[in-house]
Write a protein that holds these residues in place. Structure first.
Motif, PDB file in Angstrom:
ATOM      1  N   HIS A  57      -7.049  -3.908   1.137  1.00 51.96           N
ATOM      2  CA  HIS A  57      -6.155  -3.806   2.288  1.00 51.96           C
ATOM      3  C   HIS A  57      -4.691  -3.686   1.857  1.00 51.96           C
ATOM      4  O   HIS A  57      -3.943  -2.889   2.416  1.00 51.96           O
ATOM      5  N   ARG A  60      -4.108  -0.231   0.563  1.00 49.79           N
ATOM      6  CA  ARG A  60      -4.020   0.729   1.669  1.00 49.79           C
ATOM      7  C   ARG A  60      -2.608   0.697   2.272  1.00 49.79           C
ATOM      8  O   ARG A  60      -2.015   1.738   2.551  1.00 49.79           O
ATOM      9  N   LEU A 163       0.777  -8.407   4.556  1.00 50.19           N
ATOM     10  CA  LEU A 163      -0.386  -8.522   5.445  1.00 50.19           C
ATOM     11  C   LEU A 163      -0.479  -9.915   6.058  1.00 50.19           C
ATOM     12  O   LEU A 163      -0.925 -10.066   7.196  1.00 50.19           O
TER      13      LEU A 163
END
Length: 180
Positions: A57, A60, A163
């Motif tokens: 993640h 990305r 994140l």
């Protein structure tokens, strides 16, 4: 010994790490002849599963931040300071002690010295900041550009931290635009 390609660098890195008693779970990757390098903190579970840095993640988010500026994974040499699963927080499952940290720090500095065309470094998070400059406090330095040896270095947040704190995404994206 002059290292001339990624495979030779990976092999020599593993040899040096083994001699220091370090286990490499996710080694360096990418374009050995790149002008750009990315230095992260350490691999997460997705990276351990795939054997490459910045594929989960956080990866990305990183590649999504760089792609609008026509910067792709193939343009970069990609590495982490620590090449095994870690956590820098207290009371965690995979801690790193000071002696091990010093070994990883010296290895990543050696690693960058082997790259023949390196001009720019994108440092993501406190680990890279500390490993290259000996500084602490990513929020104080993020967005700043400093010379590391003869390389231009941009300091930014670790996308994994972004994140966890979505409010930081705007400054992360601004840093990616600045790297362009």
């Amino acid at each position: 010994m002059t290292i001339t390609n990624l495979k030779e660098l990976q092999d020599e890195f593993k040899h040096r790490a083994r001699d220091l008693g370090l286990a490499v779970q996710v080694g360096p990757d990418g374009n050995f002849n790149a002008r750009y390098a990315i230095i992260g903190e350490g691999p997460g579970q997705a990276e351990l599963n795939e054997g490459r840095a910045f594929v989960g993640h956080a990866g990305r988010m990183l590649w999504d931040g760089l792609r609008p500026h026509r910067l792709l994974r193939t343009d970069f040499y990609i590495t982490n300071v620590v090449k095994r699963q870690i956590s820098l927080a207290k009371n965690t499952k995979h801690p790193i002690n000071a002696d091990e940290w010093i070994k990883w720090q010296h290895l990543v500095q050696w690693e960058l010295d082997q790259l023949p065309n390196l001009e720019y470094i994108l440092v993501l998070g406190n680990a890279g900041l500390s490993a290259l400059f000996g500084w602490q406090g990513i929020s104080k330095y993020r967005g700043s550009v400093y010379p590391y040896k003869d390389k231009t270095t941009l300091i930014s947040l670790n996308p994994a931290a972004v994140l966890r704190e979505p409010k930081d995404e705007i400054v992360f994206r601004l840093d990616m635009a600045r790297f362009d």
